[in-house]
Design a protein around this motif. Structure first.
Motif, PDB file in Angstrom:
ATOM      1  N   GLY A 142       0.805  -1.314   0.011  1.00 49.17           N
ATOM      2  CA  GLY A 142       0.111  -0.063   0.043  1.00 49.17           C
ATOM      3  C   GLY A 142       0.964   1.286  -0.066  1.00 49.17           C
ATOM      4  N   SER A 143       1.983   1.111  -0.134  1.00 48.74           N
ATOM      5  CA  SER A 143       3.089   2.278   0.102  1.00 48.74           C
ATOM      6  C   SER A 143       3.924   2.529  -1.208  1.00 48.74           C
ATOM      7  CB  SER A 143       4.140   2.252   1.261  1.00 48.74           C
ATOM      8  OG  SER A 143       3.436   2.349   2.505  1.00 48.74           O
ATOM      9  N   GLU A 144       4.410   3.722  -1.704  1.00 50.06           N
ATOM     10  CA  GLU A 144       5.386   3.767  -2.548  1.00 50.06           C
ATOM     11  C   GLU A 144       6.496   4.752  -2.009  1.00 50.06           C
ATOM     12  OE1 GLU A 144       3.174   3.661  -7.110  1.00 50.06           O
ATOM     13  OE2 GLU A 144       3.539   5.545  -6.222  1.00 50.06           O
ATOM     14  N   PHE A 145       7.696   4.127  -2.585  1.00 58.29           N
ATOM     15  CA  PHE A 145       8.671   5.154  -2.040  1.00 58.29           C
ATOM     16  C   PHE A 145       9.542   5.241  -3.352  1.00 58.29           C
ATOM     17  CE2 PHE A 145       7.677   1.568   0.854  1.00 58.29           C
ATOM     18  CZ  PHE A 145       7.511   2.329   2.086  1.00 58.29           C
ATOM     19  N   ASP A 146      10.249   6.595  -3.269  1.00 60.28           N
ATOM     20  CA  ASP A 146      11.185   7.114  -4.574  1.00 60.28           C
ATOM     21  C   ASP A 146      12.077   6.016  -4.813  1.00 60.28           C
ATOM     22  OD1 ASP A 146       9.947   9.507  -4.812  1.00 60.28           O
ATOM     23  OD2 ASP A 146      11.077  10.479  -3.085  1.00 60.28           O
ATOM     24  N   ILE A 147      12.814   5.442  -4.035  1.00 63.15           N
ATOM     25  CA  ILE A 147      13.723   4.563  -4.224  1.00 63.15           C
ATOM     26  C   ILE A 147      13.628   3.280  -3.350  1.00 63.15           C
ATOM     27  CG2 ILE A 147      16.206   4.013  -4.533  1.00 63.15           C
ATOM     28  CD1 ILE A 147      16.747   6.944  -4.772  1.00 63.15           C
ATOM     29  N   VAL A 148      13.973   2.079  -3.835  1.00 62.84           N
ATOM     30  CA  VAL A 148      13.703   0.964  -3.199  1.00 62.84           C
ATOM     31  C   VAL A 148      14.874  -0.041  -3.572  1.00 62.84           C
ATOM     32  CG1 VAL A 148      12.499  -1.230  -3.174  1.00 62.84           C
ATOM     33  CG2 VAL A 148      11.104   0.738  -3.086  1.00 62.84           C
ATOM     34  N   VAL A 149      15.401  -0.223  -2.223  1.00 63.73           N
ATOM     35  CA  VAL A 149      16.730  -1.326  -2.288  1.00 63.73           C
ATOM     36  C   VAL A 149      16.280  -2.635  -1.590  1.00 63.73           C
ATOM     37  CG1 VAL A 149      19.147  -1.607  -1.459  1.00 63.73           C
ATOM     38  CG2 VAL A 149      18.096   0.831  -2.074  1.00 63.73           C
ATOM     39  N   ILE A 150      16.337  -3.599  -2.211  1.00 61.72           N
ATOM     40  CA  ILE A 150      16.021  -5.021  -1.903  1.00 61.72           C
ATOM     41  C   ILE A 150      17.061  -6.024  -2.005  1.00 61.72           C
ATOM     42  CG2 ILE A 150      14.319  -6.786  -2.562  1.00 61.72           C
ATOM     43  CD1 ILE A 150      12.990  -4.798  -4.337  1.00 61.72           C
ATOM     44  N   PRO A 151      17.459  -6.729  -0.742  1.00 69.11           N
ATOM     45  CA  PRO A 151      18.275  -7.729  -0.739  1.00 69.11           C
ATOM     46  C   PRO A 151      17.784  -9.045  -1.268  1.00 69.11           C
ATOM     47  CG  PRO A 151      17.380  -7.227   1.385  1.00 69.11           C
ATOM     48  CD  PRO A 151      16.846  -6.242   0.517  1.00 69.11           C
ATOM     49  N   ILE A 152      18.435  -9.632  -2.424  1.00 70.38           N
ATOM     50  CA  ILE A 152      18.108 -10.847  -2.869  1.00 70.38           C
ATOM     51  C   ILE A 152      18.745 -12.025  -2.414  1.00 70.38           C
ATOM     52  CG2 ILE A 152      17.918 -12.148  -5.028  1.00 70.38           C
ATOM     53  CD1 ILE A 152      15.876  -9.548  -4.823  1.00 70.38           C
ATOM     54  N   ILE A 153      18.163 -12.969  -1.389  1.00 72.25           N
ATOM     55  CA  ILE A 153      19.066 -13.770  -0.602  1.00 72.25           C
ATOM     56  C   ILE A 153      18.415 -15.054  -0.781  1.00 72.25           C
ATOM     57  CG2 ILE A 153      20.056 -12.052   0.925  1.00 72.25           C
ATOM     58  CD1 ILE A 153      17.821 -12.757   2.919  1.00 72.25           C
ATOM     59  N   ALA A 154      19.011 -16.143  -0.228  1.00 72.81           N
ATOM     60  CA  ALA A 154      18.657 -17.426  -0.147  1.00 72.81           C
ATOM     61  C   ALA A 154      17.656 -17.770   1.121  1.00 72.81           C
ATOM     62  CB  ALA A 154      19.787 -18.579  -0.293  1.00 72.81           C
ATOM     63  N   GLY A 155      16.786 -18.440   0.953  1.00 76.70           N
ATOM     64  CA  GLY A 155      15.884 -18.785   2.226  1.00 76.70           C
ATOM     65  C   GLY A 155      14.960 -19.695   1.792  1.00 76.70           C
ATOM     66  N   ALA A 156      13.983 -19.747   2.753  1.00 76.84           N
ATOM     67  CA  ALA A 156      12.788 -20.796   2.941  1.00 76.84           C
ATOM     68  C   ALA A 156      11.875 -20.460   1.508  1.00 76.84           C
ATOM     69  CB  ALA A 156      12.238 -20.721   3.970  1.00 76.84           C
ATOM     70  N   PRO A 157      11.579 -21.423   0.781  1.00 82.69           N
ATOM     71  CA  PRO A 157      10.722 -21.262  -0.513  1.00 82.69           C
ATOM     72  C   PRO A 157       9.454 -20.859  -0.061  1.00 82.69           C
ATOM     73  CG  PRO A 157      11.947 -23.489  -0.576  1.00 82.69           C
ATOM     74  CD  PRO A 157      12.084 -22.971   0.868  1.00 82.69           C
ATOM     75  N   MET A 158       8.945 -21.123   1.241  1.00 84.10           N
ATOM     76  CA  MET A 158       7.638 -20.773   1.675  1.00 84.10           C
ATOM     77  C   MET A 158       7.523 -19.273   1.628  1.00 84.10           C
ATOM     78  SD  MET A 158       5.575 -23.638   2.565  1.00 84.10           S
ATOM     79  CE  MET A 158       4.630 -23.000   4.297  1.00 84.10           C
ATOM     80  N   ILE A 159       8.595 -18.497   1.842  1.00 87.28           N
ATOM     81  CA  ILE A 159       8.530 -17.244   2.243  1.00 87.28           C
ATOM     82  C   ILE A 159       9.116 -16.402   0.846  1.00 87.28           C
ATOM     83  CG2 ILE A 159       9.675 -15.132   3.529  1.00 87.28           C
ATOM     84  CD1 ILE A 159       9.937 -17.221   5.891  1.00 87.28           C
ATOM     85  N   LEU A 160       9.914 -16.791   0.177  1.00 88.46           N
ATOM     86  CA  LEU A 160      10.554 -16.304  -0.949  1.00 88.46           C
ATOM     87  C   LEU A 160      10.006 -16.622  -2.000  1.00 88.46           C
ATOM     88  CD1 LEU A 160      14.633 -16.408   0.147  1.00 88.46           C
ATOM     89  CD2 LEU A 160      12.796 -14.534   0.640  1.00 88.46           C
ATOM     90  N   THR A 161       8.936 -15.944  -2.509  1.00 87.38           N
ATOM     91  CA  THR A 161       7.967 -16.327  -3.568  1.00 87.38           C
ATOM     92  C   THR A 161       7.958 -15.125  -4.731  1.00 87.38           C
ATOM     93  OG1 THR A 161       6.155 -15.381  -2.425  1.00 87.38           O
ATOM     94  CG2 THR A 161       6.803 -17.886  -1.900  1.00 87.38           C
ATOM     95  N   ARG A 162       7.558 -15.511  -5.777  1.00 89.16           N
ATOM     96  CA  ARG A 162       7.154 -14.768  -6.782  1.00 89.16           C
ATOM     97  C   ARG A 162       6.414 -13.580  -6.259  1.00 89.16           C
ATOM     98  NH1 ARG A 162       4.301 -16.750 -11.906  1.00 89.16           N
ATOM     99  NH2 ARG A 162       6.014 -18.343 -11.992  1.00 89.16           N
ATOM    100  N   ASN A 163       5.378 -13.598  -5.618  1.00 97.02           N
ATOM    101  CA  ASN A 163       4.455 -12.376  -5.450  1.00 97.02           C
ATOM    102  C   ASN A 163       5.153 -11.482  -4.298  1.00 97.02           C
ATOM    103  OD1 ASN A 163       4.018 -13.936  -3.283  1.00 97.02           O
ATOM    104  ND2 ASN A 163       1.853 -13.599  -3.467  1.00 97.02           N
ATOM    105  N   LEU A 164       6.154 -12.103  -3.645  1.00 96.36           N
ATOM    106  CA  LEU A 164       6.937 -11.359  -2.679  1.00 96.36           C
ATOM    107  C   LEU A 164       7.858 -10.495  -3.303  1.00 96.36           C
ATOM    108  CD1 LEU A 164       7.490 -11.188   0.511  1.00 96.36           C
ATOM    109  CD2 LEU A 164       9.704 -12.202   0.068  1.00 96.36           C
ATOM    110  N   ILE A 165       8.605 -10.794  -4.394  1.00101.96           N
ATOM    111  CA  ILE A 165       9.839  -9.960  -5.120  1.00101.96           C
ATOM    112  C   ILE A 165       8.735  -8.952  -5.991  1.00101.96           C
ATOM    113  CG2 ILE A 165      10.024 -11.402  -6.782  1.00101.96           C
ATOM    114  CD1 ILE A 165      12.514  -9.021  -5.313  1.00101.96           C
ATOM    115  N   TYR A 166       7.522  -9.502  -6.605  1.00 98.88           N
ATOM    116  CA  TYR A 166       6.625  -8.629  -7.401  1.00 98.88           C
ATOM    117  C   TYR A 166       6.203  -7.395  -6.545  1.00 98.88           C
ATOM    118  CZ  TYR A 166       2.500  -7.321  -9.895  1.00 98.88           C
ATOM    119  OH  TYR A 166       1.589  -6.483 -10.505  1.00 98.88           O
TER     120      TYR A 166
END
Length: 745
Positions: free
Chosen positions: A670-694
């Motif tokens: 529900g929020s927008e930010f001027d710049i977003v920085v995202i760590p791309i790391i390994a982890g549990a497949p239950m959490i690290l999903t397509r809709n999360l990064i989308y």
């Protein structure tokens, strides 16, 4: 060893756990003391039990393990105690007059014969009795909190418990500590269980099994968004929690369920060929949503209004050409009681809303724009040039203390005076908020729901937007054609590629979508810190606080806890001039960027609107602001939120804040930010999903920077797993629609 005397100065205090460093006047000598206190007030007389230790850094200190709050005996001490602010309504002048009148008998008079205080100048009989009551209440509160602290309950939490139970605190906790699980937000089963064991309650007691069931249900709501649990799953999870033999637990479990059903805390019935258990209030949340949507959807089936001319006029005025699916969305919204418009970024949702608004105005329909968060409502307002409110603000939080907690001024008995409601960012609306909104809608009202069905579901319980769409009862318009994107912009293009299961275009020569390859967690962390504090501010000329880190996880090297700590030390380091407050494991300083992590309907705020000062109640989960003051004298922390609201947090509420230099992707909805920085790391497949990064990528307005390994990004995009949420809304909506059809046809 026991030492006794008044507190002369407070050097340091952690309001969460009560740890305090202070100077005590012990036999005329100022003595540094360290330990945990329920409250710390200059002039308060303490008897401390401990020993002197030689701290290598701070020298000799008196370290105490237990203490008693004692009343001073000297006239100077009594006067100082009364004027310390502990008893509201008694200042220095009044304190001096009382002591001059009653001398050493002062405390006996206040406690046993408070009406006698009316003999003192400027004290009426009413004020005298109030002083006596406040003095007694203070003693009860101190005793109750000291009792709770024996069980490692923090000072803040102890204060919350006392606010609810009052003078009955000790009796309630001693007789049934598991009641804390039901009544107190933030008290877990393990805390109650520890107290119960210490006072000898059997592990197979009815109280314990009941609390275990409720804790399991509440945990499923908070952690996974379920609104109910299948009974076999509830039994399994409760069994693991209680660590009881399944044979022993079976009968206790059934008895506890029967008791909870009889007192209407839960409901049991068959759903999808399995017996389920649902908290009663969550059943009514989903049921009320279903019934209202069915009514609005059916009773608003009016004769179709032709609006082709209006759409053409809007196109000409704005020099645009709508795609057919956009025209269908506008027509559907105008001609139905309830409708859904869903689509990804750049598909024209905002332009459609603007056209709908213009048509509603031409029809002389009164409308209101809403969104779940302050950021989302501000963005909606800026993009449409119309006033937009948060749902909470539009419904107006009811004032009046605990009896109105979580209630709204506009409800089924006092509906909104409105013809149409447009709600943006619907994917993040949970069942509780949606239920409140539906109750406040008048019968002859259009409800237009706008959102992105592919984003993460709401942080709160339920799966409202997805359930309504899957019910196939409400008209849905899905936008697929992409319009808003510049030739040299990759944010929208890559968001749609990700949503379609494809790798984004990685071209670091572009202006708004970057990938920085790092192979280990420490390198990812260091790069993120460098980007936020140096490289991006230099490149974009934006302040570091305008750059938002969105992380998938809370814990770990690249989790928000660690990133917040390092970013705080870099962006807002400690300084002699900056006040700071320790709350549990967090340090808050003036200037820190913070986020509200729970709905607080009672917190009072003020806001300047031009020359007029507004005042209201309610701060909500996800609100972001900055600490502008820490007042130790009044135990308050002042926060100014991004929409201009200013709130003073008492010490009992400060734990609802967290640092917000880095936030979880879930919290960014529900929020927008001027710049977003995202760590791309390994982890549990239950959490690290397509809709999360989308979801994370679609939060950026101007720039996205991904830091990590492309292999991990590919895994996330390939992982289209969605955690099943046990919800009833879809089926309840179908049932409600069938009943409405039978009734009206």
């Amino acid at each position: 060893m026991i030492i006794e005397g008044p507190i002369e100065e407070i050097i340091f205090r952690n309001e969460e756990n009560g740890y305090t460093v202070f100077l005590l006047d012990f036999k005329g000598a100022l003595t540094t003391c360290v330990g945990k206190l329920v409250s710390a007030n200059i002039g308060e007389n303490l008897s401390l039990d401990g020993e002197f230790v030689n701290n290598s850094k701070y020298g000799y200190q008196f370290s105490f393990n237990s203490y008693e709050i004692t009343l001073p005996t000297s006239l100077v001490g009594i006067e100082r105690y009364l004027s310390s602010g502990l008893i509201k309504g008694v200042g220095p002048v009044t304190a001096k007059n009382i002591v001059n009148t009653f001398k050493e008998q002062t405390f006996d008079i206040i406690e046993m014969s408070p009406s006698s205080l009316a003999q003192v100048k400027n004290i009426s009989i009413k004020k005298a009795l109030e002083i006596g009551e406040k003095f007694k209440e203070l003693k009860k509160m101190q005793n109750s909190i000291m009792f709770l602290q024996k069980y490692n309950i923090s000072t803040n939490m102890a204060m919350k418990i006392y606010e609810i139970y009052g003078s009955n605190t000790i009796n309630i906790v001693k007789s049934n500590p598991y009641k804390l699980v039901e009544d107190i937000d933030g008290i877990g089963f393990l805390t109650a269980d520890k107290i119960a064991k210490s006072i000898g309650i059997n592990p197979d007691s009815e109280f314990r099994v009941r609390a275990g069931i409720l804790y399991t249900l509440f945990s499923s709501i908070e952690k996974t968004g379920h609104t109910y649990l299948p009974k076999p799953l509830l039994f399994s999870q409760t069994s693991s929690l209680l660590e009881l033999n399944d044979i022993v637990l079976t009968e206790l479990f059934e008895n506890a369920l029967d008791g909870l059903t009889l007192d209407k805390t839960i409901m049991k019935f068959w759903h999808d060929n399995v017996e389920i258990v649902i908290l009663t209030k969550f059943y009514f949340y989903e049921s009320s949503i279903a019934q209202k949507l069915a009514v609005l959807n059916f009773t608003q089936k009016i004769k179709k209004v032709e609006i082709d001319d209006e759409i053409s006029h809007f196109e000409a005025k704005n020099k645009i050409q709508f795609h057919q699916e956009q025209k269908n969305a506008i027509t559907t919204a105008i001609n139905n009681g309830v409708s859904i418009i869903t689509g990804g970024p750049g598909t024209g949702k905002t332009t459609i809303i603007k056209c709908i608004i213009e048509i509603l105005k031409q029809q002389k329909q009164k409308f209101i724009l809403m969104a779940p968060t302050g950021r989302a409502s501000k963005r909606l307002s800026d993009s449409t040039n119309e006033e937009a409110k948060t749902i909470h603000r539009a419904l107006e939080v009811a004032q009046g203390g605990a009896s109105n907690l979580g209630k709204f001024v506009y409800n089924e008995n006092n509906p909104l005076k409105i013809n149409a409601v447009i709600v943006d960012e619907m994917s993040m609306v949970d069942v509780s908020l949606m239920s409140s909104l539906c109750k406040a809608l008048p019968r002859q009202c259009k409800l237009i729901l706008v959102g992105d069905k592919d984003q993460l579901p709401s942080v709160g319980a339920g799966n409202v937007l997805d359930d309504i769409i899957k019910s196939q009862i409400i008209p849905v318009c899905t936008l697929t054609k992409i319009f808003r994107q510049n030739n040299d912009s990759l944010i929208i293009t890559n968001a749609h590629l990700i949503n379609n299961g494809k790798m984004p275009v990685i071209d670091n020569s572009c202006k708004d979508f970057f990938f920085e390859e790092k192979t280990d967690l420490n390198s990812v962390k260091n790069s993120i810190i460098d980007l936020v504090t140096k490289r991006l501010p230099n490149f974009t000329k934006l302040d570091s606080t305008q750059i938002q880190v969105l992380a998938p996880l809370k814990a770990g090297v690249c989790g928000i806890s660690n990133l917040n700590r390092i970013l705080q030390e870099t962006i807002n380091p400690p300084s002699i001039k900056k006040m700071e407050l320790v709350v549990g494991e967090n340090i808050f300083r003036v200037g820190d960027k913070v986020m509200q992590t729970a709905n607080n309907y009672n917190l009072v705020w003020k806001k300047m609107n031009g020359f007029i000062e507004e005042e209201g109640e309610g701060v909500f989960n996800g609100d972001i602001g900055y600490i502008i003051d820490i007042d130790f004298q009044n135990n308050e922390t002042c926060v100014e939120f991004e929409d201009g609201r200013i709130c003073n947090y008492p010490r009992t509420e400060i734990s609802q804040l967290s640092l917000a230099y880095a936030i979880t992707i879930h919290k960014s909805q529900g929020s927008e930010f001027d710049i977003v920085v995202i760590p791309i790391i390994a982890g549990a497949p239950m959490i690290l999903t397509r809709n999360l990064i989308y979801t994370a990528v679609t939060r950026a307005k101007k720039m996205v920077v991904l830091v990590g390994e492309k292999a991990n990004l590919k895994k996330m995009i390939s992982n289209n797993h969605t955690i099943k949420r046990y919800t009833m809304l879809k089926d309840l909506l179908k049932n409600a629609n069938d009943k409405i059809r039978e009734l009206y046809e």
